[in-house]
Design a protein around this motif. Structure first.
Motif, PDB file in Angstrom:
ATOM      1  N   SER A 177       0.844  -1.190   0.000  1.00 24.05           N
ATOM      2  CA  SER A 177       0.000   0.000   0.000  1.00 24.05           C
ATOM      3  C   SER A 177       0.882   1.244   0.000  1.00 24.05           C
ATOM      4  N   LEU A 178       0.599   2.146  -0.918  1.00 23.17           N
ATOM      5  CA  LEU A 178       1.447   3.321  -1.090  1.00 23.17           C
ATOM      6  C   LEU A 178       0.578   4.557  -1.268  1.00 23.17           C
ATOM      7  N   LYS A 179       0.808   5.571  -0.436  1.00 26.23           N
ATOM      8  CA  LYS A 179       0.146   6.856  -0.603  1.00 26.23           C
ATOM      9  C   LYS A 179       1.003   7.723  -1.524  1.00 26.23           C
ATOM     10  N   ILE A 180       0.392   8.190  -2.614  1.00 28.77           N
ATOM     11  CA  ILE A 180       1.123   8.953  -3.623  1.00 28.77           C
ATOM     12  C   ILE A 180       0.477  10.322  -3.770  1.00 28.77           C
ATOM     13  N   GLY A 181       1.282  11.366  -3.747  1.00 31.29           N
ATOM     14  CA  GLY A 181       0.803  12.724  -3.957  1.00 31.29           C
ATOM     15  C   GLY A 181       1.450  13.332  -5.185  1.00 31.29           C
ATOM     16  N   VAL A 182       0.637  13.798  -6.126  1.00 34.61           N
ATOM     17  CA  VAL A 182       1.155  14.404  -7.352  1.00 34.61           C
ATOM     18  C   VAL A 182       0.254  15.569  -7.757  1.00 34.61           C
ATOM     19  N   SER A 183       0.784  16.435  -8.603  1.00 34.62           N
ATOM     20  CA  SER A 183      -0.040  17.496  -9.180  1.00 34.62           C
ATOM     21  C   SER A 183      -0.895  16.907 -10.289  1.00 34.62           C
ATOM     22  N   ASP A 184      -1.912  17.658 -10.673  1.00 32.61           N
ATOM     23  CA  ASP A 184      -2.850  17.201 -11.700  1.00 32.61           C
ATOM     24  C   ASP A 184      -2.321  17.608 -13.075  1.00 32.61           C
ATOM     25  N   SER A 185      -1.788  16.647 -13.822  1.00 33.31           N
ATOM     26  CA  SER A 185      -1.252  16.925 -15.151  1.00 33.31           C
ATOM     27  C   SER A 185      -1.475  15.719 -16.040  1.00 33.31           C
ATOM     28  N   ASP A 186      -1.261  15.906 -17.332  1.00 37.91           N
ATOM     29  CA  ASP A 186      -1.426  14.779 -18.250  1.00 37.91           C
ATOM     30  C   ASP A 186      -0.378  13.704 -18.013  1.00 37.91           C
ATOM     31  N   THR A 240       0.519  12.693 -14.954  1.00 35.42           N
ATOM     32  CA  THR A 240       0.207  11.972 -13.717  1.00 35.42           C
ATOM     33  C   THR A 240      -1.184  11.340 -13.722  1.00 35.42           C
ATOM     34  N   ARG A 241      -2.096  11.851 -14.558  1.00 36.14           N
ATOM     35  CA  ARG A 241      -3.473  11.345 -14.527  1.00 36.14           C
ATOM     36  C   ARG A 241      -3.569   9.856 -14.834  1.00 36.14           C
ATOM     37  N   PRO A 242      -2.765   9.297 -15.753  1.00 38.83           N
ATOM     38  CA  PRO A 242      -2.879   7.852 -15.987  1.00 38.83           C
ATOM     39  C   PRO A 242      -2.583   7.024 -14.737  1.00 38.83           C
ATOM     40  N   ILE A 243      -1.742   7.537 -13.857  1.00 37.25           N
ATOM     41  CA  ILE A 243      -1.465   6.832 -12.603  1.00 37.25           C
ATOM     42  C   ILE A 243      -2.600   7.062 -11.618  1.00 37.25           C
ATOM     43  N   ALA A 244      -3.078   8.300 -11.544  1.00 32.16           N
ATOM     44  CA  ALA A 244      -4.167   8.610 -10.616  1.00 32.16           C
ATOM     45  C   ALA A 244      -5.438   7.841 -10.961  1.00 32.16           C
ATOM     46  N   SER A 245      -5.699   7.650 -12.255  1.00 29.32           N
ATOM     47  CA  SER A 245      -6.924   6.961 -12.681  1.00 29.32           C
ATOM     48  C   SER A 245      -6.815   5.448 -12.591  1.00 29.32           C
ATOM     49  N   GLY A 246      -5.599   4.932 -12.424  1.00 30.44           N
ATOM     50  CA  GLY A 246      -5.387   3.489 -12.416  1.00 30.44           C
ATOM     51  C   GLY A 246      -5.125   2.914 -13.796  1.00 30.44           C
ATOM     52  N   GLU A 247      -5.124   3.760 -14.815  1.00 29.32           N
ATOM     53  CA  GLU A 247      -4.827   3.271 -16.166  1.00 29.32           C
ATOM     54  C   GLU A 247      -3.421   2.678 -16.235  1.00 29.32           C
ATOM     55  N   VAL A 248      -2.500   3.282 -15.527  1.00 25.96           N
ATOM     56  CA  VAL A 248      -1.137   2.753 -15.406  1.00 25.96           C
ATOM     57  C   VAL A 248      -0.961   2.292 -13.966  1.00 25.96           C
ATOM     58  N   ALA A 249      -0.699   1.008 -13.806  1.00 25.99           N
ATOM     59  CA  ALA A 249      -0.488   0.445 -12.475  1.00 25.99           C
ATOM     60  C   ALA A 249       1.004   0.448 -12.142  1.00 25.99           C
ATOM     61  N   ILE A 250       1.312   0.567 -10.868  1.00 29.37           N
ATOM     62  CA  ILE A 250       2.684   0.411 -10.386  1.00 29.37           C
ATOM     63  C   ILE A 250       2.821  -1.033  -9.919  1.00 29.37           C
ATOM     64  N   GLU A 251       3.701  -1.775 -10.548  1.00 32.10           N
ATOM     65  CA  GLU A 251       3.821  -3.212 -10.270  1.00 32.10           C
ATOM     66  C   GLU A 251       4.064  -3.470  -8.786  1.00 32.10           C
TER      67      GLU A 251
END
Length: 325
Positions: free
Chosen positions: A5-14, A16-27
């Motif tokens: 489990s990882l808490k990730i904080g990022v700004s809203d940009s094109d 970072t959004r694929p990670i925020a939406s779950g489209e790109v998973a972190i293995e």
């Protein structure tokens, strides 16, 4: 094996959004992603350390490496890059036409060690004849009078500093109480009869700078709490791969003109022009492609007195699994 489990904080940009939406998973990671405005994100992380993995101001990360515990380890992806020639504003009554004219002037800086200001001080000394120590730097809030530092600041003694907590820097500039402003965000008093940009055509100046140096300045990096990285081999590589993939997706969406992903009518043409002038890999990831650029920001931080010793680019990522990228 359960995902970390990882808490990730990022700004809203094109990027970072694929990670925020779950489209790109972190293995191997179950990510809880929070999108925040950059200043609020940085203020929170630098004081409360809320997130396990966070978009991080590059200059603050370099400063953190001089702490004995080195609390974070960086991953060589850069969610924010910016040519900052467009981010210098001047009072129109002061006769300031070029960077060298700022010698002896009062320059507002919301955060003295922000990467935008570090880059501008270094670039103006290296390429425009303005000694970094010749202006007077005035600290304060950009749009509201500041009641205190949002995160701890250090003001090197070889610079001339002033503090203004009675008015915002935007108002001080418009009223002529400061002569210029280095900022990451345009002031609300621009454009106006009293406030203009230093460079009338910043894009051309930025292209000229890139043609000389090959540098598209990074502002932010991705950083992970070092204890987590050390306890979970492969974590920093997984984070690197995910952010690099998200960046590729962002580029692909800009290229897709079927339905524009921004409100820019010439989005595709802007992308093609950018890649023609800066190269297709103009936003590089990994250590190897960024080594020379990182050497410059390290030198600027050292010359500013914000860090005491010259680090190598490799030191920025010491403890990560990705030094060969």
């Amino acid at each position: 094996m359960a995902a970390l489990s990882l808490k990730i904080g990022v700004s809203d940009s094109d990027r970072t959004r694929p990670i925020a939406s779950g489209e790109v998973a972190i293995e191997g990671v179950a990510a809880e992603v929070t999108l925040m405005g950059v200043q609020a994100l940085f203020n929170q992380q630098l004081t409360e350390h809320t997130f396990d993995c966070c978009e991080f101001p590059l200059s603050s990360y370099l400063r953190s490496l001089e702490r004995p515990e080195r609390p974070y380890v960086a991953v060589p992806v850069f969610p924010s890059r910016h040519f900052r020639f467009s981010s210098v504003f001047v009072n129109t009554a002061k006769g300031i036409q070029k960077p060298a004219d700022l010698a002896g002037k009062r320059i507002g800086v919301p955060v003295f060690d922000m990467a935008a200001a570090v880059w501008l001080r270094g670039i103006f000394q290296d390429h425009f004849g303005l000694s970094r120590t010749s202006p007077i730097y005035v600290a304060g809030g950009l749009e509201a009078a500041r009641t205190g530092d949002e995160h701890p600041q250090f003001y090197p003694g070889h610079f001339k500093h002033e503090q203004r907590n009675d008015k915002s820097l935007a108002v001080l500039l418009a009223e002529g109480e400061i002569d210029a402003l280095y900022t990451a965000r345009a002031p609300s008093t621009w454009p106006s009869a009293s406030v203009t940009r230093l460079f009338a055509d910043p894009m051309q100046v930025e292209l000229d700078y890139f043609s000389k140096t090959g540098i598209f300045p990074p502002m932010h990096v991705v950083a992970v709490k070092r204890k987590l990285a050390e306890a979970n081999p492969g974590l920093t590589l997984a984070i690197f791969n995910a952010f690099a993939q998200a960046q590729k997706i962002a580029r692909e969406r800009l290229f897709d003109s079927a339905a524009l992903c921004t409100m820019l009518p010439w989005q595709l043409e802007s992308l093609l022009l950018t890649e023609q002038r800066l190269g297709k890999d103009y936003w590089p990831v990994g250590l190897a492609k960024n080594r020379a650029t990182l050497q410059v920001i390290i030198r600027y931080m050292t010359e500013d007195g914000l860090i005491a010793k010259v680090a190598s680019p490799e030191e920025l990522f010491s403890g990560a699994d990705i030094l060969e990228t």
